[in-house]
Every structure is written in structure tokens, then in C-alpha cells.
Scaffold this motif. Sequence first.
Motif, mmCIF file in Angstrom:
data_model
loop_
_atom_site.group_PDB
_atom_site.id
_atom_site.type_symbol
_atom_site.label_atom_id
_atom_site.label_comp_id
_atom_site.label_asym_id
_atom_site.label_seq_id
_atom_site.Cartn_x
_atom_site.Cartn_y
_atom_site.Cartn_z
ATOM 1 N N ALA A 58 -17.325 -90.571 -12.997
ATOM 2 C CA ALA A 58 -16.964 -90.080 -11.660
ATOM 3 C C ALA A 58 -17.573 -91.004 -10.599
ATOM 4 C CB ALA A 58 -17.455 -88.641 -11.473
ATOM 5 N N LEU A 59 -18.805 -91.445 -10.833
ATOM 6 C CA LEU A 59 -19.458 -92.359 -9.889
ATOM 7 C C LEU A 59 -18.736 -93.714 -9.881
ATOM 8 C CD1 LEU A 59 -23.172 -91.436 -10.708
ATOM 9 C CD2 LEU A 59 -22.021 -91.014 -8.518
ATOM 10 N N GLU A 60 -18.329 -94.176 -11.070
ATOM 11 C CA GLU A 60 -17.575 -95.441 -11.137
ATOM 12 C C GLU A 60 -16.265 -95.334 -10.365
ATOM 13 O OE1 GLU A 60 -19.206 -96.703 -15.536
ATOM 14 O OE2 GLU A 60 -17.108 -97.114 -15.088
ATOM 15 N N TYR A 79 -35.681 -93.307 -7.180
ATOM 16 C CA TYR A 79 -35.974 -92.220 -8.120
ATOM 17 C C TYR A 79 -34.668 -91.524 -8.486
ATOM 18 C CZ TYR A 79 -38.388 -88.302 -10.274
ATOM 19 O OH TYR A 79 -38.832 -87.372 -11.182
ATOM 20 N N THR A 80 -33.928 -92.117 -9.433
ATOM 21 C CA THR A 80 -32.679 -91.501 -9.902
ATOM 22 C C THR A 80 -32.324 -92.057 -11.270
ATOM 23 O OG1 THR A 80 -30.349 -91.041 -9.369
ATOM 24 C CG2 THR A 80 -31.183 -93.212 -8.751
ATOM 25 N N PHE A 81 -31.237 -91.537 -11.825
ATOM 26 C CA PHE A 81 -30.749 -91.983 -13.123
ATOM 27 C C PHE A 81 -30.009 -93.321 -12.964
ATOM 28 C CE2 PHE A 81 -27.662 -91.581 -16.746
ATOM 29 C CZ PHE A 81 -28.617 -91.693 -17.735
ATOM 30 N N SER A 83 -27.187 -94.422 -13.867
ATOM 31 C CA SER A 83 -25.751 -94.397 -13.549
ATOM 32 C C SER A 83 -25.482 -94.423 -12.054
ATOM 33 C CB SER A 83 -25.100 -93.150 -14.143
ATOM 34 O OG SER A 83 -25.166 -93.207 -15.543
ATOM 35 N N THR A 84 -26.393 -93.842 -11.270
ATOM 36 C CA THR A 84 -26.222 -93.821 -9.822
ATOM 37 C C THR A 84 -26.092 -95.250 -9.301
ATOM 38 O OG1 THR A 84 -27.842 -92.013 -9.930
ATOM 39 C CG2 THR A 84 -27.110 -92.689 -7.730
ATOM 40 N N ALA A 85 -26.871 -96.162 -9.873
ATOM 41 C CA ALA A 85 -26.862 -97.560 -9.441
ATOM 42 C C ALA A 85 -25.803 -98.383 -10.180
ATOM 43 C CB ALA A 85 -28.243 -98.178 -9.658
ATOM 44 N N GLU A 151 -22.195 -87.947 -2.964
ATOM 45 C CA GLU A 151 -23.227 -87.027 -3.445
ATOM 46 C C GLU A 151 -23.289 -87.132 -4.962
ATOM 47 O OE1 GLU A 151 -21.393 -83.624 -0.838
ATOM 48 O OE2 GLU A 151 -23.342 -82.952 -1.622
ATOM 49 N N ASP A 152 -24.394 -87.640 -5.497
ATOM 50 C CA ASP A 152 -24.611 -87.561 -6.937
ATOM 51 C C ASP A 152 -25.155 -86.162 -7.181
ATOM 52 O OD1 ASP A 152 -25.480 -87.536 -9.531
ATOM 53 O OD2 ASP A 152 -26.289 -89.576 -9.501
ATOM 54 N N ALA A 153 -24.204 -85.258 -7.437
ATOM 55 C CA ALA A 153 -24.538 -83.839 -7.623
ATOM 56 C C ALA A 153 -24.565 -83.495 -9.109
ATOM 57 C CB ALA A 153 -23.525 -82.974 -6.871
ATOM 58 N N THR A 180 -27.478 -81.726 -21.128
ATOM 59 C CA THR A 180 -28.766 -81.406 -20.484
ATOM 60 C C THR A 180 -28.563 -80.638 -19.171
ATOM 61 O OG1 THR A 180 -28.633 -83.557 -19.402
ATOM 62 C CG2 THR A 180 -30.016 -83.412 -21.365
ATOM 63 N N LYS A 181 -27.327 -80.545 -18.701
ATOM 64 C CA LYS A 181 -27.074 -79.936 -17.392
ATOM 65 C C LYS A 181 -26.798 -78.426 -17.513
ATOM 66 C CE LYS A 181 -27.365 -83.949 -15.199
ATOM 67 N NZ LYS A 181 -27.575 -85.043 -16.156
ATOM 68 N N ASN A 182 -26.740 -77.735 -16.372
ATOM 69 C CA ASN A 182 -26.577 -76.273 -16.390
ATOM 70 C C ASN A 182 -25.289 -75.815 -17.060
ATOM 71 O OD1 ASN A 182 -28.748 -76.706 -14.709
ATOM 72 N ND2 ASN A 182 -28.215 -75.035 -13.302
ATOM 73 N N GLY A 186 -20.732 -80.969 -23.607
ATOM 74 C CA GLY A 186 -21.199 -82.070 -24.439
ATOM 75 C C GLY A 186 -21.355 -83.301 -23.573
ATOM 76 N N GLU A 187 -20.246 -83.950 -23.306
ATOM 77 C CA GLU A 187 -20.174 -85.055 -22.335
ATOM 78 C C GLU A 187 -18.997 -84.725 -21.424
ATOM 79 O OE1 GLU A 187 -22.172 -87.800 -22.261
ATOM 80 O OE2 GLU A 187 -22.975 -87.983 -24.304
ATOM 81 N N GLY A 188 -19.207 -84.789 -20.130
ATOM 82 C CA GLY A 188 -18.114 -84.513 -19.203
ATOM 83 C C GLY A 188 -18.589 -84.641 -17.780
HETATM 84 C C1 LIG Z 1 -27.189 -86.650 -15.692
HETATM 85 C C2 LIG Z 1 -27.102 -87.500 -14.488
HETATM 86 C C3 LIG Z 1 -26.143 -88.510 -14.357
HETATM 87 C C4 LIG Z 1 -25.238 -88.927 -15.472
HETATM 88 O O1 LIG Z 1 -24.416 -87.919 -15.937
HETATM 89 P P1 LIG Z 1 -23.470 -88.205 -17.222
HETATM 90 O O2 LIG Z 1 -22.514 -87.048 -17.185
HETATM 91 O O3 LIG Z 1 -24.354 -88.183 -18.415
HETATM 92 O O4 LIG Z 1 -22.800 -89.499 -17.010
HETATM 93 C C5 LIG Z 1 -26.069 -89.207 -13.168
HETATM 94 N N1 LIG Z 1 -26.912 -88.944 -12.158
HETATM 95 C C6 LIG Z 1 -27.863 -87.994 -12.246
HETATM 96 C C7 LIG Z 1 -28.752 -87.735 -11.082
HETATM 97 C C8 LIG Z 1 -27.992 -87.246 -13.420
HETATM 98 O O5 LIG Z 1 -28.956 -86.315 -13.510
#
Ligand SMILES: *Cc1c(COP(=O)(O)O)cnc(C)c1O
Length: 376
Positions: A58-60, A79-81, A83-85, A151-153, A180-182, A186-188
Motif C-alpha cells: 500500500a505504501l509502494e 523511529y519506524t518500520f 517499509s515506511t522508507a 498516514e502509515d496507519a 502482528t496487527k490487531n 496473515g499477510e495483507g
Molecule cells: C507492520 C508495519 C508495516 C508493514 O506492514 P506489512 O503489512 O507487514 O507490510 C509498515 N509500517 C508500520 C509502522 C508497521 O507497523
Amino acid sequence: MIPFYKPCVTGKESVAIQQALTNGKLSGNGPFGNKSAKWLEMRLGCEKAVLTPSCTDALEMTALLMGIEQGDEVIMPSYTFVSTANAYVLRGAAIRFIDVDPLTMNLDPNLIEDAITERTKAIVAVHYAGIPCNMDEIMDIAARHGLFVVEDAAQALMSTYKGKHAGTIGHFGAFSFHDTKNYTCGEGGALILNDSAFMERAEILQEKGTNRSQFVRGEVDKYTWQDIGSSYLLSEINAAYLSAQLEDADAILQDRMASWELYQQGLENLAGEGLLEIPHVPEETRHNAHMFYVKTRDGETRNRLMKFLRDKQIQTASHYVPLHSSAAGSKYGKLVGEDKYTTADSARLLRLPMYYDMGEEAVRYVIEQVRNFFKA
Ligand SMILES: *Cc1c(COP(=O)(O)O)cnc(C)c1O
């Protein structure tokens, strides 16, 4: 062992997956995909939600939609994951990392303007721990400088800022359904488009750069290559799993919130004594109980607490190694301004176990062991 997290399973997912198999359509934008996208649009109050294979994707897509190119700059917290960058670095952008506000670990809006240059294209606001950023200030700065806001939500589905859902305030919002999210499949992920100007192109980017969506709707009699693009579609099997989770979104939220509030009540005395810090939730926000973390006095204490809890069969986790000091981060970006809090607070932060259906007993046990650590 109390795990740090467990993927959310309500028990209703297998029925939905079985239905998807019966429906005989397993690729993207099927009945369950459409239903889940509609759910997001209705519930969040946004015009368009597009399901993607991950939040990373989605970020891409936002990078493609904004037309990020070589030499452009994007501002975000260090301070982020990754993928944000990565999403913008893949398109040739240079990242301007800024420091966080230690109260929320979200980017400090006061530092944005010093990082803006004539090459700046966008600001990425990461809602850390599901606690929304100060969006009014960010949107105001972006409007004054003609910048996009993403917004990286990923962590913030169901969180709100001044009554508006996280992910629906900037030009784009990105959610994650990683396990790992609420809410998971799996992956999405999902891309939220808050500006109708991008809707048509998003459809094309998602379908490998073709107008296949128009073809499926019967608007054209064949589909052809129109634009750059990729395969940014969520499989219908994942969408079926996701739809079951979204149906129970409120129950999942309430369950997590009960654990979060128990942690807060159980640890606020230690916070009052100055032994640790607990998350701060700004007045104008409502969070989604994505994470409960504590910050100890220093990194050495954090590491000792982590080991102490491990010996008590409690799994915990640290979080982001600041991107600006990572191998790729220092190659593709740099920190603008001072690193007052990012590195120091990252070293002090410890995430406690938090997952759906964790149960009061497990939360109380973790609280008791954290207290025992500070007694000793
Ligand atoms: C989990 C997470 C991602 C990546 O999410 P994916 O669905 O695994 O690609 C990106 N940004 C933040 C802040 C995250 O916590």
C-alpha cells in the motif's frame, strides 16, 4: 510461556474461507475482497479502500501515485518500520528522517519545517502504537508547502484523531493486516484514497498497469497495458479471513482495550514513582490498544527487565532500531536536526505481551512480574 503476540483468531474465519472456496473465485477483488473494502469505506468514513497484499505494498502504491522520482525527498520519523522508507527509496527518493516526540514516539511536527527543501514531496506520519499523530499540525504544514501527507496507519485501524479515523485524514492511508496487527489475514493491507483524483490510477497500478478493472465492469471490451504497475491485489482466501475479523472488529477492540487498561492501571503506580514511563494518549485521540510498552530509566535497565521477564516465562520485545543509523538508512537518507529522543528512547522501550484473548490472568501476571523486578 506468555508469548509476545499471537495472531488473532476468532473462530469464524474458517467458515468464510470455506465459502470462498465454494464461490470458486480465489484471486483479488472477489466477493470477500469487495465486502472487506466496503466495510472499511463505511466504517472509516472514507471514499475508497483498496485491499493489498501488505501495508508495504500500500505504501509502494502511494509512491507511484504521488509520482515520486529520483531526487525527491520524503520526510518521516527515523523511529519506524523499514517499509515506511523503502516504499519511497525504491522510486529513488532520499529520506529526511526527523526526531520523535518522546510522549508518543510519533514524529514531532515542530521539526518538519526545518526538514523541508524544494525537493520535498511528502510527509509520512506513522501512528505509533495505534496512537494518532497530531494531524492538524501536519496537514497545516503540508498545505502551506504544497506537500502530500501519507498516514502509515499500519498499527492504527480503529484509532481516531478528533473523531476522524486514522488513515482517512492525509491524502493516503495505509493499513496492515500482518499477523502482528490487531486485525489480520496473515499477510495483507489496505490503501485508503482520500482524494478521488487518484482512484482511477490506483485501480490500474493494482492490476499490473492494465485497465482490467474496467474490463471486469464491462466498460471496455478488452484490457491492455496502460501504465506502470504491479500485482497489488489481496487473494480472496486472505480477504475471506479478513472479512470474518472485520465483522468482529468491535469485540476484538474491546478485548484488547481491556488488557491495555489493566496494564495501565497496574503500572501507573510505578510510573508515578518515576521508575518507568507508560504510553501517553493525547486528549484529542482514541487509540486501538495495539501495543502496551514501558520505558525504563535507561537501556541497561530495559535489557535487565527483558531478561528478568524471560526468566518468568514472559516474552517481550524491543522495537525499531532507528532507521537513520541502520546500514540502508544511512545510505538512502539522513537525520535532519538533532537525535534527542529517537535513539535514546528506542533503547529504553520494552513492549509487553498484547494480543486478542490474552485474558486477565495473564495480564495480571505480567504486571506482577514487572512490579517484582522494580522491588528487587
Ligand atoms: C507492520 C508495519 C508495516 C508493514 O506492514 P506489512 O503489512 O507487514 O507490510 C509498515 N509500517 C508500520 C509502522 C508497521 O507497523
